[in-house]
Design a protein around this motif. Structure first.
Motif, PDB file in Angstrom:
ATOM      1  N   VAL A  30       0.836  -1.207   0.000  1.00 56.59           N
ATOM      2  CA  VAL A  30       0.000   0.000   0.000  1.00 56.59           C
ATOM      3  C   VAL A  30       0.869   1.254   0.000  1.00 56.59           C
ATOM      4  CG1 VAL A  30      -1.625   1.344   1.406  1.00 56.59           C
ATOM      5  CG2 VAL A  30      -2.042  -1.073   0.991  1.00 56.59           C
ATOM      6  N   LEU A  31       1.916   1.274   0.815  1.00 57.34           N
ATOM      7  CA  LEU A  31       2.812   2.431   0.851  1.00 57.34           C
ATOM      8  C   LEU A  31       3.527   2.624  -0.485  1.00 57.34           C
ATOM      9  CD1 LEU A  31       4.320   2.120   4.432  1.00 57.34           C
ATOM     10  CD2 LEU A  31       2.663   3.820   3.598  1.00 57.34           C
ATOM     11  N   ALA A  34       0.927   3.999  -2.877  1.00 58.89           N
ATOM     12  CA  ALA A  34       0.643   5.399  -2.535  1.00 58.89           C
ATOM     13  C   ALA A  34       1.794   6.284  -2.994  1.00 58.89           C
ATOM     14  CB  ALA A  34       0.415   5.536  -1.037  1.00 58.89           C
ATOM     15  N   GLY A  35       3.024   5.846  -2.761  1.00 58.41           N
ATOM     16  CA  GLY A  35       4.183   6.595  -3.229  1.00 58.41           C
ATOM     17  C   GLY A  35       4.208   6.730  -4.735  1.00 58.41           C
ATOM     18  N   PHE A  37       1.582   6.801  -6.742  1.00 62.97           N
ATOM     19  CA  PHE A  37       0.569   7.774  -7.153  1.00 62.97           C
ATOM     20  C   PHE A  37       0.953   9.200  -6.762  1.00 62.97           C
ATOM     21  CE2 PHE A  37      -2.288   4.027  -7.364  1.00 62.97           C
ATOM     22  CZ  PHE A  37      -2.677   4.183  -8.680  1.00 62.97           C
ATOM     23  N   ILE A  38       1.648   9.354  -5.638  1.00 61.65           N
ATOM     24  CA  ILE A  38       2.089  10.695  -5.230  1.00 61.65           C
ATOM     25  C   ILE A  38       3.210  11.196  -6.140  1.00 61.65           C
ATOM     26  CG2 ILE A  38       3.297  11.950  -3.382  1.00 61.65           C
ATOM     27  CD1 ILE A  38       1.679  10.164  -1.398  1.00 61.65           C
TER      28      ILE A  38
END
Length: 115
Positions: A30-31, A34-35, A37-38
């Protein structure tokens, strides 16, 4: 006390460790996502395809799917054994959830590896 028929030959410590290990893998996945997409201002098909064309990403995704399967199986077993007392109903629900989880795993495998 409920007999742990779902994990014959294993102890509660084994389930505890498996839950924690699968949670770590899922948190890392997940991290990472998320990274991604960021760090990626615009996610296009080409960028997404490029990410999942990498064999390491495919393996990481497959490991995350197996972790999700193990985590969900143990969680479902614990909830059903705590709250569903009739053995036939509990067994039927466990069977239904097991088949559903295996279908999800197969669909994920087919999606990631393009089989």
């Amino acid at each position: 006390m409920v007999n742990n028929a779902a994990t014959v030959g294993r102890s509660g410590v084994h389930d505890f460790i498996l839950l924690r290990a699968s949670a770590v893998v899922l948190a890392a996945f997940v991290l990472f996502m998320a990274g991604f997409f960021i760090a990626t201002p615009e996610v296009t098909y080409e960028i997404w395809h490029g990410l999942f064309s990498n064999v390491c990403m495919k393996i990481f995704t497959l490991v995350a799917m197996f972790s999700l399967l193990a985590h969900a199986w143990i969680g479902i077993w614990q909830v059903l054994s705590d709250y569903i007392k009739p053995a036939f109903l509990r067994g039927g629900l466990q069977f239904l959830f097991s088949i559903t989880l295996l279908v999800y795993l197969a669909a994920g495998f087919i999606t990631v590896w393009g089989v």
